[in-house]
Design an enzyme around this catalytic site. Sequence first.
Site, PDB file in Angstrom:
ATOM      1  N   HIS A 176      27.346  41.291  17.171  1.00 57.32           N
ATOM      2  CA  HIS A 176      28.771  41.403  17.484  1.00 57.32           C
ATOM      3  C   HIS A 176      28.950  41.286  18.996  1.00 57.32           C
ATOM      4  CE1 HIS A 176      30.082  43.738  13.616  1.00 57.32           C
ATOM      5  NE2 HIS A 176      29.267  42.731  13.343  1.00 57.32           N
ATOM      6  N   GLU A 199      30.493  43.121  21.105  1.00 51.79           N
ATOM      7  CA  GLU A 199      30.297  44.381  21.817  1.00 51.79           C
ATOM      8  C   GLU A 199      28.813  44.682  22.039  1.00 51.79           C
ATOM      9  OE1 GLU A 199      32.157  43.763  19.078  1.00 51.79           O
ATOM     10  OE2 GLU A 199      33.586  45.383  18.746  1.00 51.79           O
ATOM     11  N   CYS A 251      33.996  48.018  15.206  1.00 51.81           N
ATOM     12  CA  CYS A 251      33.589  48.559  13.906  1.00 51.81           C
ATOM     13  C   CYS A 251      32.749  49.819  14.128  1.00 51.81           C
ATOM     14  CB  CYS A 251      32.787  47.502  13.144  1.00 51.81           C
ATOM     15  SG  CYS A 251      31.157  47.165  13.869  1.00 51.81           S
ATOM     16  N   CYS A 270      29.483  49.178  16.198  1.00 47.40           N
ATOM     17  CA  CYS A 270      29.714  48.973  17.630  1.00 47.40           C
ATOM     18  C   CYS A 270      30.193  50.256  18.308  1.00 47.40           C
ATOM     19  CB  CYS A 270      30.696  47.830  17.845  1.00 47.40           C
ATOM     20  SG  CYS A 270      30.006  46.228  17.347  1.00 47.40           S
TER      21      CYS A 270
END
Length: 155
Positions: free
Chosen positions: A57, A59, A87, A90
Amino acid sequence: MEIKKHSDEHYMQLALLEAERAGREGEIPVGAVIVRNGEVIAAACNEKEALNDPTAHAELNAIRRAVAFTGDWRLTDASLYVTKEPCVMCAGAMINARLGRLVFGCSDERFGAVTSTCQLLMGQGFNHEVRVLSGVLAKECADILQNFFVKLRSG
């Protein structure tokens, strides 16, 4: 609209550029930048498809790059700007990295773990609490995601 350099909007625009890059590469268009003392120390976008990695992801990619840059896994004096609400995975990484501040654009009503489905970063009894600012350039951040999925479904 004129955006002042070193403002939350300025850094979110940089995260939007990362999101645009992800979209061009067939990734869900989410972008992130990490800033410390007014300097961008990491920039990243989603790379799940390119790396065949469910943890890639924006992040997490940005956190990995920031700690490589600083040589320290603690990011207490840094701010992470991301175009979409993080999410659970993260948000958990932000706690573990001792991130100082999170700034995100649009909410994620299905998977967001900061203000939507749960409030993981806000006083849940963990050993670290991340300061949060939401809604920065929210429309622009939502638009890039919506446009991506409209294109995906029509093409």
